[in-house]
Design a protein around this motif. Sequence first.
Motif, PDB file in Angstrom:
ATOM      1  N   THR A 277     -19.841  -4.413 -12.051  1.00  0.00           N
ATOM      2  CA  THR A 277     -19.843  -5.182 -13.298  1.00  0.00           C
ATOM      3  C   THR A 277     -20.758  -6.391 -13.175  1.00  0.00           C
TER       4      THR A 277
ATOM      5  N   SER B 216     -14.674  -3.380 -16.672  1.00  0.00           N
ATOM      6  CA  SER B 216     -15.563  -2.350 -17.217  1.00  0.00           C
ATOM      7  C   SER B 216     -15.723  -2.508 -18.727  1.00  0.00           C
TER       8      SER B 216
ATOM      9  N   LEU C   5     -11.044  -2.684  -6.400  1.00  0.00           N
ATOM     10  CA  LEU C   5     -11.370  -3.851  -7.219  1.00  0.00           C
ATOM     11  C   LEU C   5     -12.702  -4.469  -6.831  1.00  0.00           C
TER      12      LEU C   5
ATOM     13  N   ALA D  19     -14.348   3.496 -11.646  1.00  0.00           N
ATOM     14  CA  ALA D  19     -12.898   3.295 -11.655  1.00  0.00           C
ATOM     15  C   ALA D  19     -12.157   4.607 -11.891  1.00  0.00           C
TER      16      ALA D  19
ATOM     17  N   SER E 175      -4.205  -3.831 -10.713  1.00  0.00           N
ATOM     18  CA  SER E 175      -5.579  -3.484 -10.317  1.00  0.00           C
ATOM     19  C   SER E 175      -6.251  -2.633 -11.384  1.00  0.00           C
ATOM     20  N   TRP E 176      -5.492  -1.689 -11.942  1.00  0.00           N
ATOM     21  CA  TRP E 176      -6.056  -0.806 -12.962  1.00  0.00           C
ATOM     22  C   TRP E 176      -6.406  -1.588 -14.230  1.00  0.00           C
TER      23      TRP E 176
ATOM     24  N   ALA F  54      -9.499  -3.608 -13.605  1.00  0.00           N
ATOM     25  CA  ALA F  54     -10.694  -2.763 -13.624  1.00  0.00           C
ATOM     26  C   ALA F  54     -11.094  -2.411 -15.044  1.00  0.00           C
TER      27      ALA F  54
ATOM     28  N   VAL G 241     -15.581  -2.177  -8.288  1.00  0.00           N
ATOM     29  CA  VAL G 241     -15.733  -2.299  -9.738  1.00  0.00           C
ATOM     30  C   VAL G 241     -16.262  -3.682 -10.113  1.00  0.00           C
ATOM     31  N   THR G 242     -15.786  -4.715  -9.422  1.00  0.00           N
ATOM     32  CA  THR G 242     -16.256  -6.080  -9.689  1.00  0.00           C
ATOM     33  C   THR G 242     -17.744  -6.214  -9.404  1.00  0.00           C
TER      34      THR G 242
ATOM     35  N   PRO H  81     -19.261   0.926 -14.046  1.00  0.00           N
ATOM     36  CA  PRO H  81     -17.974   0.384 -13.584  1.00  0.00           C
ATOM     37  C   PRO H  81     -16.788   1.231 -14.035  1.00  0.00           C
TER      38      PRO H  81
END
Length: 224
Positions: A106, A23, A99, A71, A15-16, A19, A102-103, A67
């Motif tokens: 973005t 970003s 997620l 995160a 996940s990180w 992200a 952040v998605t 983003p």
Amino acid sequence: MVSGNKRPAPISRSSWITALVLSGTALIATAALYNRLPSSVPVHWNIMGEADSYGPRYMVWVLGSLPLLTALLMRLLPQIDPRRGNYEKSERAYNAVFLATVTLMTLIHLMVLAVSVGIDLRADMIVKAGVGVLFVVIGNYLGTIRSTFFFGIRTPWTLSNDEIWRRTHRLGGRLFILAGFCFIVSSFFRGLLSAILPFSALAIAVTVPLVYSCVIYKRQAPPD
């Protein structure tokens, strides 16, 4: 004391990395298109899908940074939460919301860039559909998360009682899913109704659980 090998947040490695890729894409796209952007860029659209507010070109750097900043913030918050242990028990939910958030940020930034360079897109449709999907994701996991000070429906009553927290979040989850679908459906339309429907559903999804948690608390409180 927190052990040295403890993860700084209940965010999985995949996940990180995802992200960071998202970003990073926002920032790279900003750098690549910056010289092609007009002196002012759209930052808001009305209910008819028309841009009605503009900002200076450098604003795309601010938007493009959101983003990554989001995160980083979501990675930090569990560490300063007194109930940080509950994030590990809600790891799947936290990763999903992390997620999805952040998605969406973005996606919105890339949309602003695309519209700014002259690509014809229905910005209102993209934003409402994206927000709707985010609310569906939140609603789907809301009933599974444990009590924390930063993640969930936080009222004096839910934070004081785990059973009130659980019941409130089960109800809130259903309402957020409903609100999400209202946003998605409304994204196919324009006009006043397309704004009234989703935001009315959102108001209900936010307000009803707050009131519900208070009602449950009062019912459980011992008589004077």
